[in-house]
Design a protein around this motif. Structure first.
Motif, PDB file in Angstrom:
ATOM      1  N   PRO A  73       0.826  -1.213   0.000  1.00 14.65           N
ATOM      2  CA  PRO A  73       0.000   0.000   0.000  1.00 14.65           C
ATOM      3  C   PRO A  73       0.855   1.255   0.000  1.00 14.65           C
ATOM      4  O   PRO A  73       1.825   1.366   0.756  1.00 14.65           O
ATOM      5  CB  PRO A  73      -0.807  -0.130   1.305  1.00 14.65           C
ATOM      6  CG  PRO A  73      -0.805  -1.598   1.611  1.00 14.65           C
ATOM      7  CD  PRO A  73       0.517  -2.101   1.136  1.00 14.65           C
ATOM      8  N   GLY A  74       0.492   2.175  -0.859  1.00 16.06           N
ATOM      9  CA  GLY A  74       1.217   3.435  -0.966  1.00 16.06           C
ATOM     10  C   GLY A  74       2.376   3.390  -1.934  1.00 16.06           C
ATOM     11  O   GLY A  74       2.922   4.433  -2.297  1.00 16.06           O
ATOM     12  N   GLN A  75       2.785   2.191  -2.375  1.00 18.41           N
ATOM     13  CA  GLN A  75       3.902   2.060  -3.295  1.00 18.41           C
ATOM     14  C   GLN A  75       3.497   1.309  -4.565  1.00 18.41           C
ATOM     15  O   GLN A  75       4.339   0.785  -5.288  1.00 18.41           O
ATOM     16  CB  GLN A  75       5.064   1.325  -2.616  1.00 18.41           C
ATOM     17  CG  GLN A  75       5.561   2.012  -1.345  1.00 18.41           C
ATOM     18  CD  GLN A  75       6.755   1.300  -0.735  1.00 18.41           C
ATOM     19  OE1 GLN A  75       7.801   1.183  -1.347  1.00 18.41           O
ATOM     20  NE2 GLN A  75       6.591   0.813   0.473  1.00 18.41           N
ATOM     21  N   GLU A  76       2.187   1.269  -4.822  1.00 21.74           N
ATOM     22  CA  GLU A  76       1.687   0.503  -5.962  1.00 21.74           C
ATOM     23  C   GLU A  76       2.312   0.946  -7.279  1.00 21.74           C
ATOM     24  O   GLU A  76       2.719   0.110  -8.104  1.00 21.74           O
ATOM     25  CB  GLU A  76       0.150   0.621  -6.051  1.00 21.74           C
ATOM     26  CG  GLU A  76      -0.607  -0.053  -4.937  1.00 21.74           C
ATOM     27  CD  GLU A  76      -0.838   0.870  -3.748  1.00 21.74           C
ATOM     28  OE1 GLU A  76      -1.675   0.540  -2.893  1.00 21.74           O
ATOM     29  OE2 GLU A  76      -0.185   1.936  -3.686  1.00 21.74           O
ATOM     30  N   SER A  77       2.395   2.242  -7.506  1.00 22.81           N
ATOM     31  CA  SER A  77       2.923   2.734  -8.782  1.00 22.81           C
ATOM     32  C   SER A  77       4.391   2.352  -8.953  1.00 22.81           C
ATOM     33  O   SER A  77       4.837   2.047 -10.068  1.00 22.81           O
ATOM     34  CB  SER A  77       2.760   4.254  -8.874  1.00 22.81           C
ATOM     35  OG  SER A  77       3.468   4.907  -7.829  1.00 22.81           O
ATOM     36  N   GLN A  78       5.142   2.350  -7.867  1.00 20.75           N
ATOM     37  CA  GLN A  78       6.556   1.966  -7.941  1.00 20.75           C
ATOM     38  C   GLN A  78       6.694   0.487  -8.317  1.00 20.75           C
ATOM     39  O   GLN A  78       7.558   0.119  -9.116  1.00 20.75           O
ATOM     40  CB  GLN A  78       7.233   2.237  -6.599  1.00 20.75           C
ATOM     41  CG  GLN A  78       7.249   3.708  -6.207  1.00 20.75           C
ATOM     42  CD  GLN A  78       7.755   3.917  -4.790  1.00 20.75           C
ATOM     43  OE1 GLN A  78       8.096   2.961  -4.094  1.00 20.75           O
ATOM     44  NE2 GLN A  78       7.781   5.162  -4.353  1.00 20.75           N
ATOM     45  N   VAL A  79       5.843  -0.353  -7.730  1.00 20.66           N
ATOM     46  CA  VAL A  79       5.896  -1.784  -8.039  1.00 20.66           C
ATOM     47  C   VAL A  79       5.524  -2.032  -9.498  1.00 20.66           C
ATOM     48  O   VAL A  79       6.186  -2.801 -10.203  1.00 20.66           O
ATOM     49  CB  VAL A  79       4.970  -2.576  -7.098  1.00 20.66           C
ATOM     50  CG1 VAL A  79       4.956  -4.055  -7.483  1.00 20.66           C
ATOM     51  CG2 VAL A  79       5.422  -2.417  -5.656  1.00 20.66           C
ATOM     52  N   LEU A  80       4.470  -1.368  -9.961  1.00 17.38           N
ATOM     53  CA  LEU A  80       4.046  -1.530 -11.354  1.00 17.38           C
ATOM     54  C   LEU A  80       5.148  -1.086 -12.312  1.00 17.38           C
ATOM     55  O   LEU A  80       5.427  -1.751 -13.317  1.00 17.38           O
ATOM     56  CB  LEU A  80       2.764  -0.730 -11.607  1.00 17.38           C
ATOM     57  CG  LEU A  80       1.508  -1.226 -10.895  1.00 17.38           C
ATOM     58  CD1 LEU A  80       0.351  -0.263 -11.136  1.00 17.38           C
ATOM     59  CD2 LEU A  80       1.133  -2.620 -11.367  1.00 17.38           C
ATOM     60  N   GLU A  81       5.777   0.026 -11.999  1.00 18.24           N
ATOM     61  CA  GLU A  81       6.862   0.529 -12.842  1.00 18.24           C
ATOM     62  C   GLU A  81       8.032  -0.449 -12.860  1.00 18.24           C
ATOM     63  O   GLU A  81       8.661  -0.672 -13.898  1.00 18.24           O
ATOM     64  CB  GLU A  81       7.322   1.893 -12.327  1.00 18.24           C
ATOM     65  CG  GLU A  81       8.436   2.528 -13.169  1.00 18.24           C
ATOM     66  CD  GLU A  81       8.886   3.866 -12.610  1.00 18.24           C
ATOM     67  OE1 GLU A  81       9.845   4.451 -13.163  1.00 18.24           O
ATOM     68  OE2 GLU A  81       8.281   4.343 -11.623  1.00 18.24           O
ATOM     69  N   TYR A  82       8.309  -1.045 -11.696  1.00 19.47           N
ATOM     70  CA  TYR A  82       9.405  -2.011 -11.614  1.00 19.47           C
ATOM     71  C   TYR A  82       9.178  -3.183 -12.570  1.00 19.47           C
ATOM     72  O   TYR A  82      10.077  -3.577 -13.313  1.00 19.47           O
ATOM     73  CB  TYR A  82       9.515  -2.517 -10.181  1.00 19.47           C
ATOM     74  CG  TYR A  82      10.438  -3.700 -10.011  1.00 19.47           C
ATOM     75  CD1 TYR A  82      11.819  -3.539  -9.998  1.00 19.47           C
ATOM     76  CD2 TYR A  82       9.926  -4.990  -9.846  1.00 19.47           C
ATOM     77  CE1 TYR A  82      12.665  -4.627  -9.838  1.00 19.47           C
ATOM     78  CE2 TYR A  82      10.766  -6.072  -9.688  1.00 19.47           C
ATOM     79  CZ  TYR A  82      12.136  -5.888  -9.681  1.00 19.47           C
ATOM     80  OH  TYR A  82      12.959  -6.972  -9.528  1.00 19.47           O
ATOM     81  N   PHE A  83       7.972  -3.730 -12.559  1.00 19.61           N
ATOM     82  CA  PHE A  83       7.691  -4.873 -13.428  1.00 19.61           C
ATOM     83  C   PHE A  83       7.613  -4.466 -14.898  1.00 19.61           C
ATOM     84  O   PHE A  83       8.025  -5.223 -15.785  1.00 19.61           O
ATOM     85  CB  PHE A  83       6.393  -5.562 -13.000  1.00 19.61           C
ATOM     86  CG  PHE A  83       6.559  -6.452 -11.802  1.00 19.61           C
ATOM     87  CD1 PHE A  83       7.157  -7.698 -11.922  1.00 19.61           C
ATOM     88  CD2 PHE A  83       6.141  -6.047 -10.553  1.00 19.61           C
ATOM     89  CE1 PHE A  83       7.325  -8.524 -10.824  1.00 19.61           C
ATOM     90  CE2 PHE A  83       6.303  -6.857  -9.440  1.00 19.61           C
ATOM     91  CZ  PHE A  83       6.899  -8.100  -9.583  1.00 19.61           C
ATOM     92  N   GLN A  84       7.106  -3.279 -15.169  1.00 21.46           N
ATOM     93  CA  GLN A  84       7.033  -2.816 -16.552  1.00 21.46           C
ATOM     94  C   GLN A  84       8.414  -2.659 -17.163  1.00 21.46           C
ATOM     95  O   GLN A  84       8.597  -2.876 -18.364  1.00 21.46           O
ATOM     96  CB  GLN A  84       6.263  -1.488 -16.616  1.00 21.46           C
ATOM     97  CG  GLN A  84       4.776  -1.629 -16.353  1.00 21.46           C
ATOM     98  CD  GLN A  84       4.085  -0.282 -16.181  1.00 21.46           C
ATOM     99  OE1 GLN A  84       4.734   0.770 -16.161  1.00 21.46           O
ATOM    100  NE2 GLN A  84       2.765  -0.296 -16.046  1.00 21.46           N
TER     101      GLN A  84
END
Length: 497
Positions: A395-406
């Motif tokens: 929670p709160g870091q969703e965009s960072q995780v998505l960017e990491y996988f992208q």
């Protein structure tokens, strides 16, 4: 091109590949002719560069590409002509070559074994079930209440003890100099909570309100702020106030403070969280039962390289000396001999590691074969959904995780393996004879014989004891320490990493 089999032992296959000088020259000439029509060179018009000049300038490069292409084509033909199903990456090496003569190469590979898939409908698999009972829920509610007990000021002159809350001002100094992030005012700290670096809270046991004390500590070697790691530090601490925990009742008022309508709502949320925790362990136990059932099937050979790699993983996990040796090797010259990962293990431990490695490779190959035969695959939607589920864990870091996988295709591919395994296990469960069997907490979280089984969370019930900070906080899963994509922002220097 001539391809002939030179070895067929177990799952090992070797082939001799002979590529004639004429075939190589033909490829070289074709590529040079193509270059001659497009290459730009000073003094010549495009497409009018003499072949002798093109060959002199690009001959070596083109010949290298031709040899590589010929080797790739030879390997492809050997694999396709002999209908090989590879178990690992093949290796090709040139064994003989001189300019203007035939090139000889050797292809070595491991093939998949013949795997007999058991009758899935005949498999008898137990599915453990467990629902949160009143005792678990009551214990969790007790932890919640304890975590939300109000504090009251100690009016007497007694000294602070573990469990008390001290309100402090502090300044940290290294070599007499204050450092950024090492000070705070009016900070409330529960002694014994282990929220500060080791030694800090222990150093305040026995203080009294109004007292100033120097607490000497050393930052951990692995502290997240590298410039502080391992540094001896002195914190000047002034105790502004000493508080102790008061009493709190498990009632509607507590539930309301935590964002619920009443105690029944809080109790339901706690039960849901406990059941969610059990669900993860139940799934792992069920998967282990599936694998145990499959392990009773027919034996088959395993590819040597897959076994060797898995044995190394198992031995490293079992051998306490392996990690220490690995850490030492990082500080030594690479030319020095590296001890094997099973160095120091006795014969029984090595035999156990071999058995576990054999089992894992066999089961992995069997699951792969079941999935292949039954057209089970991992779709882009499956992978995309797994990425979103992974992001929701932070929670709160969703965009960072998505960017990491992208931005990390390898990480995306690593998600596919567990997805394929889960889909195959679900397919087996649909076909098998599954019987629900009630279990208990002790049995479900007992230490597994094989690492594929779940291990009990250290705070299976305490996770619901978080203080209220958001709506229905008690029912939410505890946030992880860090996201896969990016480390969280550094905490105050005095706090534990």
């Amino acid at each position: 091109m001539k391809i002939s089999e030179t070895k067929a032992e177990g799952l090992i296959r070797e082939y001799s590949i002979v590529i004639t000088a004429a075939e190589i020259e033909e490829q070289v000439a074709a590529k040079l002719a193509e270059l001659a029509t497009t290459v730009n060179m000073p003094g010549f018009r495009p497409g009018k560069v003499p072949m002798s000049v093109v060959k002199s300038r690009f001959g070596g490069q083109v010949q290298g590409e031709a040899l590589k292409n010929a080797l790739d084509e030879g390997a492809r033909q050997a694999i396709e002509t002999n209908e090989l199903r590879l178990a690992s990456q093949p290796s090709v090496e040139i064994t003989s070559y001189e300019d203007g003569k035939d090139m000889e190469a050797a292809l070595s590979c491991e093939v998949m074994p013949d795997i007999s898939i058991p009758d899935l409908a005949a498999l008898k698999i137990e599915k453990p079930t467990l629902e949160a009972d009143d005792a678990e829920i009551d214990e969790a509610l007790g932890n919640i209440a304890d975590g939300n007990r109000p504090t009251v000021e100690v009016t007497g002159k007694r000294a602070a003890k573990s469990g008390d809350v001290v309100v402090i001002d502090f300044v940290g100094r290294i070599d007499g100099e204050a450092f950024e992030g090492g000070s705070a005012e009016g900070h409330s700290l529960e002694l014994g909570s282990n929220s500060f670096i080791p030694g800090f809270e222990e150093g305040l046991v026995g203080v009294k309100a109004g007292e100033t004390r120097d607490v000497e500590v050393t930052f951990p070697e692995d502290y997240q702020a590298a410039h502080l790691a391992g540094k001896p530090t002195v914190f000047e601490v002034t105790v502004k106030e000493l508080r102790e925990k008061g009493e709190v009742a498990i009632d509607d008022e507590l539930a309301t403070r935590l964002g619920f309508e009443d105690l029944a709502g809080l109790r339901e949320a706690v039960a849901g969280q406990i059941n969610g925790q059990h669900a993860t362990a139940l799934r792992q136990a069920l998967k282990k039962n599936v694998l145990d059932s499959l392990a009773d099937g027919d034996e088959f050979d395993v590819p040597p390289s897959l076994y060797a790699s898995e044995y190394e993983n198992v031995a490293r996990a079992m051998n306490s000396n392996a990690q220490e040796a690995q850490n030492q090797d990082q500080d030594q010259d690479q030319d020095q001999d590296i001890p094997p990962v099973d160095d120091g293990m006795d014969d029984d431990a090595k035999a156990e590691a071999r058995a576990i490695a054999q089992r894992r490779v066999r089961l992995g190959l069997l699951l792969t074969e079941i999935g292949r035969v039954n057209n089970i695959d991992v779709t882009e939607e499956d992978t995309r959904q797994a990425v979103f589920e992974e992001a929701r864990r932070y929670p709160g870091q969703e965009s960072q995780v998505l960017e990491y996988f992208q931005n990390n295709q390898q990480a995306m591919q690593q998600l596919a393996g567990p997805i394929f395994e889960d889909k195959t296990v679900d397919f087996i469960l649909e076909m098998a004879n599954v019987t629900e069997v009630a279990t208990d907490v002790e049995t479900l979280y007992a230490a597994p014989e094989e690492t594929a089984a779940p291990t009990k969370p250290k705070s299976a019930k305490k996770k619901v004891a978080k203080k209220a900070g958001a709506k229905k906080a008690a029912a939410k899963k505890a946030a992880p320490k860090k996201a896969a994509a990016k480390k969280p922002a550094a905490k105050k220097a005095a706090k534990k990493a």
